[in-house]
Design a protein around this motif. Structure first.
Motif, PDB file in Angstrom:
ATOM      1  N   UNK A 421       0.844  -1.199   0.000  1.00 31.87           N
ATOM      2  CA  UNK A 421       0.000   0.000   0.000  1.00 31.87           C
ATOM      3  C   UNK A 421       0.874   1.241   0.000  1.00 31.87           C
ATOM      4  N   UNK A 422       0.247   2.400  -0.219  1.00 33.50           N
ATOM      5  CA  UNK A 422       0.986   3.662  -0.165  1.00 33.50           C
ATOM      6  C   UNK A 422       1.555   3.858   1.237  1.00 33.50           C
ATOM      7  N   UNK A 423       0.758   3.550   2.258  1.00 36.40           N
ATOM      8  CA  UNK A 423       1.214   3.702   3.646  1.00 36.40           C
ATOM      9  C   UNK A 423       2.452   2.845   3.911  1.00 36.40           C
ATOM     10  N   UNK A 424       2.443   1.606   3.429  1.00 35.36           N
ATOM     11  CA  UNK A 424       3.585   0.717   3.658  1.00 35.36           C
ATOM     12  C   UNK A 424       4.841   1.237   2.972  1.00 35.36           C
ATOM     13  N   UNK A 425       4.673   1.858   1.797  1.00 40.72           N
ATOM     14  CA  UNK A 425       5.822   2.448   1.119  1.00 40.72           C
ATOM     15  C   UNK A 425       6.359   3.654   1.872  1.00 40.72           C
ATOM     16  N   UNK A 426       5.463   4.475   2.428  1.00 39.76           N
ATOM     17  CA  UNK A 426       5.911   5.620   3.214  1.00 39.76           C
ATOM     18  C   UNK A 426       6.614   5.174   4.489  1.00 39.76           C
ATOM     19  N   UNK A 427       6.185   4.047   5.036  1.00 38.09           N
ATOM     20  CA  UNK A 427       6.783   3.553   6.280  1.00 38.09           C
ATOM     21  C   UNK A 427       8.186   2.993   6.077  1.00 38.09           C
ATOM     22  N   UNK A 428       8.631   2.886   4.821  1.00 43.88           N
ATOM     23  CA  UNK A 428      10.037   2.597   4.571  1.00 43.88           C
ATOM     24  C   UNK A 428      10.893   3.715   5.154  1.00 43.88           C
ATOM     25  N   UNK A 429      10.351   4.936   5.095  1.00 44.25           N
ATOM     26  CA  UNK A 429      11.080   6.082   5.631  1.00 44.25           C
ATOM     27  C   UNK A 429      11.029   6.134   7.142  1.00 44.25           C
ATOM     28  N   UNK A 430       9.878   5.826   7.717  1.00 46.02           N
ATOM     29  CA  UNK A 430       9.721   5.816   9.175  1.00 46.02           C
ATOM     30  C   UNK A 430       8.742   4.712   9.515  1.00 46.02           C
TER      31      UNK A 430
END
Length: 574
Positions: A421-430
């Motif tokens: 998901x988009x959220x999971x991709x953003x959570x690569x950063x944090x």
């Protein structure tokens, strides 16, 4: 082979169980022909029904126990082989994850995928076969020969003619098969490479009308793979008929000379029947050994390829006593030079500059000037050949890679998104980013508009490689992933190239608002992207050709002036 087979240490007791159970099972199987001979020579000849029933029941029990033991051997062998395969794949993955980009490029992704899947599967299958058959075959061969010789030493001379022929056939075919198995694995690499290139580059192939050319290239590699596979299978097809002929003639010889010995009163019928069964055990054990000799060369080729990866020394390692730094984000290049492996001349030569917290440093220059390479040296994707890269007073080579990269928010030139998901991709950063933090990062990256227009918003699906997003959308999501980290150092590798000028301007405005005391280093092709930078570094042929603000470079640097003029920006644009 030590690198691969060290993983077997974790399965000592399973391997011990296989060997022990195999030994017990073979002893029971070797006992059955002797019991059968006694039934014939004692029970039937003398008409002793009770003896026949007693020995018959004993044979049934022995056979049932042997069956249970065979199941146990299969279970422990499969458990060992599957666990071994899992461990080797994990070791390969961990090793590749620690590769420098140079080491990664040296082998190539297609070959690494083949080695992690096909080659590991080959070794895993052969290990399973070795545990189930190759431990069984030698024990049965030795036991069968001993009992056959014990039964009738004279008739055992038949084996002197059969066994050398079988061994010679196996050795000759194995010698020819080994190079073919090595070649087959290389052709597998080639086939995977072509398939991978076509799948990832399908748009380019179609755009340039090269579909037929790629079909031809694939067919050539596919047929080459097929032809080599046919040669290998032809050898196997020749081996087994030859072995069956030798086995059948051996049986004929045993029956012929056994009948003569029975007629002369030198041998009993039960003994001949037992001898025939031992002969079959001996010959079948040789068949199993020959199958091992066929499969092991292919596994050897795979083991060698796996070990090439596992044995590769890490070019970039953490120091034994890593140094920590204060959290400022001060970056300094001190006379840094770098060349790619095998290159005639360096990509970067004697580069020195400073990038300070709270400031934006832009790097601009012609294609091939070394801009992206310079940026990749900071997180130690590569190590500098000469000079030092210092962050907060500490050489990056004296820091742990984890601590170094924790300070950095990196946005690559080619935006990379992962399935999920988009959220999971953003959570690569944090990893533990809240929805509010994600929304803020998306807004600054100018990605909130298309993300929240989707029905699932932050939880919208991301296809493999972000195929369901445009180039500009992928770039903005990659930028948001870096923003959410709020690092000390931002690295943008031409990360605004897919954005229109309006979105580019809005994003840079948002970036300047959230920059705070972070250091920003950006590579760009557009002068409009770097025009507000605190300092602009002009790279030309791997060397610094100028440093200054936009106005200073327009006035003093002819290379920068030419770049600006080519984009319609002159002194007036300053």
């Amino acid at each position: 082979m030590v690198n691969v087979f060290r993983h077997l240490k974790s399965y000592k007791w399973q391997i011990s169980a296989v060997i022990f159970l195999t030994l017990v099972g073979i002893l029971l199987e070797l006992l059955l022909p002797t019991l059968m001979a006694n039934v014939v020579d004692i029970g039937i000849v003398k008409g002793d029904i009770s003896y026949i029933i007693k020995i018959g029941l004993l044979m049934i029990v022995a056979a049932l126990i042997a069956v249970l033991i065979t199941v146990g051997v299969s279970y422990f062998a499969s458990q060992t082989a599957q666990g071994f395969g899992r461990d080797v794949r994990r070791s390969l993955f961990v090793q590749v994850e620690d590769f420098s980009l140079q080491a990664f490029d040296k082998i190539g992704p297609a070959s690494l995928i083949t080695r992690s899947t096909n080659d590991v599967k080959q070794v895993q299958d052969v290990l399973n076969m070795v545990l189930r058959m190759m431990t069984r075959a030698p024990l049965m061969l030795v036991g069968g020969i001993i009992l056959a010789v014990t039964r009738d030493p004279g008739l055992s001379l038949v084996f002197l003619g059969a066994l050398p022929i079988l061994v010679i056939v196996i050795l000759v075919i194995s010698k020819k098969a080994i190079p073919l198995f090595v070649s087959l694995q290389k052709k597998t690499d080639r086939l995977n490479l072509i398939v991978r290139e076509n799948l990832t580059g399908i748009r380019v192939v179609r755009a340039f009308n090269k579909v037929n050319f790629e079909k031809s290239r694939f067919n050539q590699a596919n047929e080459d793979f097929r032809d080599t596979g046919i040669k290998v299978n032809q050898m196997m097809a020749v081996l087994f008929p030859i072995m069956m002929i030798i086995m059948n003639f051996t049986n004929i010889a045993i029956v012929w000379f056994g009948a003569i010995r029975i007629d002369e009163g030198m041998m009993q019928v039960g003994n001949l029947m037992a001898f025939l069964q031992y002969a079959m055990m001996i010959l079948m054990s040789l068949v199993m050994l020959s199958m091992g000799f066929i499969m092991i060369p292919r596994a050897q080729a795979s083991v060698k390829r796996i070990n090439e990866v596992l044995a590769m020394e890490k070019e970039i390692e953490d120091p034994q006593s890593a140094k920590s730094t204060e959290s400022h984000g001060y970056v300094e290049f001190r006379n840094v030079s770098f060349r790619y492996e095998g290159a005639e001349k360096p990509v970067l030569s004697h580069v020195s500059f400073q990038a300070k917290p709270g400031e934006t440093t832009a790097i601009i220059g012609s294609t091939g000037a070394g801009k992206s390479t310079l940026l990749k040296l900071i997180p130690r994707f590569y190590d500098a050949e000469g000079g030092e890269i210092v962050i907060d007073g500490v050489d990056v080579r004296e820091m742990s890679q984890a601590e170094l990269r924790q300070k950095i928010g990196y946005v690559p030139q080619q935006a990379t998104l992962f399935c999920g998901s988009i959220a999971e991709n953003l959570q690569f950063g944090k990893e533990k980013a809240t929805e509010q933090e994600m929304k803020e990062a998306l807004e600054i990256a100018q990605a909130a508009d298309f993300v929240f227009k989707q029905e699932d918003g932050l939880h919208a699906k991301v296809e493999q490689g972000g195929a369901n997003f445009s180039g500009g959308q992928k770039q903005r999501l990659s930028i948001a992933r870096a923003f959410i980290r709020k690092p000390e150092i931002y690295l943008f590798d031409d990360s605004f190239s897919a954005l229109d000028y309006k979105t580019d301007a809005k994003l840079r405005a948002g970036l300047s608002q959230m920059q705070g005391e972070s250091t920003i280093i950006m590579v760009a092709q557009r002068v409009s992207t770097v025009i507000q930078a605190d300092q602009i570094i002009v790279l030309n042929d791997g060397k610094i050709a100028g440093v200054g603000t936009h106005d200073e470079l327009i006035a003093q640097n002819h290379i920068y002036r030419e770049i600006a003029a080519s984009q319609g920006i002159g002194v007036e644009g300053a």
